[in-house]
Enzyme design. Structure first.
Site, short mmCIF file in Angstrom:
data_model
loop_
_atom_site.label_atom_id
_atom_site.label_comp_id
_atom_site.label_asym_id
_atom_site.label_seq_id
_atom_site.Cartn_x
_atom_site.Cartn_y
_atom_site.Cartn_z
N SER A 92 14.50 -0.78 -8.73
CA SER A 92 15.85 -0.29 -8.68
C SER A 92 16.62 -0.64 -9.88
O SER A 92 16.41 -1.63 -10.62
CB SER A 92 16.49 -1.14 -7.36
OG SER A 92 15.86 -0.73 -6.26
N1 SAH Z 1 13.00 -3.16 -4.22
C1 SAH Z 1 12.23 -2.19 -5.06
C2 SAH Z 1 12.67 -0.78 -4.83
C3 SAH Z 1 11.49 0.09 -4.71
S1 SAH Z 1 11.93 1.91 -4.47
C4 SAH Z 1 12.24 -2.44 -6.30
O1 SAH Z 1 13.48 -2.86 -7.01
O2 SAH Z 1 11.21 -2.27 -7.15
C5 SAH Z 1 11.55 1.82 -2.82
C6 SAH Z 1 10.20 1.26 -2.09
O3 SAH Z 1 10.33 1.62 -0.84
C7 SAH Z 1 9.15 1.88 -2.81
O4 SAH Z 1 8.14 1.11 -3.29
C8 SAH Z 1 8.53 2.57 -1.69
O5 SAH Z 1 7.06 3.07 -1.62
C9 SAH Z 1 9.06 1.86 -0.43
N2 SAH Z 1 9.08 2.72 0.83
C10 SAH Z 1 9.15 3.85 0.88
N3 SAH Z 1 9.24 4.18 2.17
C11 SAH Z 1 8.92 3.03 2.90
C12 SAH Z 1 8.64 2.71 4.25
N4 SAH Z 1 8.79 3.52 5.39
N5 SAH Z 1 8.19 1.28 4.59
C13 SAH Z 1 8.14 0.39 3.52
N6 SAH Z 1 8.45 0.93 2.20
C14 SAH Z 1 8.71 2.06 2.13
#
Ligand code: SAH
Length: 213
Positions: free
Chosen positions: A64
């Site tokens: 993010s």
């Molecule tokens: N906080 C993270 C954001 C990553 S993007 C950072 O700053 O790196 C969002 C993340 O949510 C991704 O890694 C994706 O794989 C995860 N995601 C999507 N759907 C999900 C679900 N149903 N349960 C858990 N994680 C999920």
């Protein structure tokens, strides 16, 4: 795994930018100043670690944007001993920021590749969430519920009822709600079936996926 004077300087500049963009919570800004975001980036993109942008990580996901991390964390209004659940561990950067504010962090990721990669990183950096789980965050994590705070870091098309029900009375859920574009929402649990709903700014997140692929 190292930090340098150069990266510290760049972080300081990033914090100034976040302040200019409206982030006010001094605890959030302090923690973001101390966590080396470059350690959570893909090696090829390390030079961009202190730009205020989202970047690709493994499994077609993104780390993010710092502003978004600051914004969501500020909205959480996290207290020191709060139990917090994060949906979407991704790179682990947001998890590290949460761990700077409370030690009771549970985090869930549904992409196995990313889960394993970030697991190794947490070990190397000695970051210790209470649990780092592989699974579907739509279901929350009932075993450790109820939570003081829940943060969703992927776009949810619908209000995630299961997560609302894992909040304590007085607890808060921060979630980007919508499909192509999202509004940041904050739900506060006022009673068993009573939730306060607040709407904030517009964002773009990768989607929260319910079933694998
Ligand atoms: N906080 C993270 C954001 C990553 S993007 C950072 O700053 O790196 C969002 C993340 O949510 C991704 O890694 C994706 O794989 C995860 N995601 C999507 N759907 C999900 C679900 N149903 N349960 C858990 N994680 C999920």
């Amino acid at each position: 795994m190292y930090d340098t004077i150069k990266y510290k300087g760049l972080r300081k500049q990033l914090i100034e930018l976040l302040k200019k963009k409206g982030i006010k919570d001094t605890k959030v800004l302090e923690v973001m100043k101390s966590v080396p975001r470059h350690l959570f980036m893909d090696p090829g993109l390390i030079n961009f670690a202190y730009e205020d942008n989202a970047y690709p990580i493994a499994a077609d996901q993104t780390i993010s944007q710092p502003y978004t991390v600051a914004y969501q964390t500020e909205l959480l209004q996290l207290n020191k001993y709060d139990k917090v659940l994060e949906i979407g561990t991704g790179s682990g950067y947001q998890t590290a920021i949460l761990l700077g504010l409370t030690s009771h962090v549970y985090t869930v990721e549904r992409q196995n590749l990313l889960f394993k990669k970030t697991q190794r990183l947490f070990e190397n950096l000695n970051l210790r969430p209470k649990k780092h789980l592989f699974g579907d965050g739509y279901l929350g994590y009932k075993k450790a519920a109820p939570y003081d705070r829940i943060i969703v870091t992927a776009a949810s098309p619908l209000i995630p009822e299961v997560l609302l029900n894992q909040l304590k009375i007085g607890g808060k859920l921060v979630v980007p709600l919508g499909e192509k574009e999202q509004f940041m929402m904050r739900f506060t649990r006022k009673g068993i079936n009573l939730f306060d709903k607040e709407k904030f700014g517009r964002f773009r997140f990768v989607p929260l996926l319910q079933n694998k692929n």
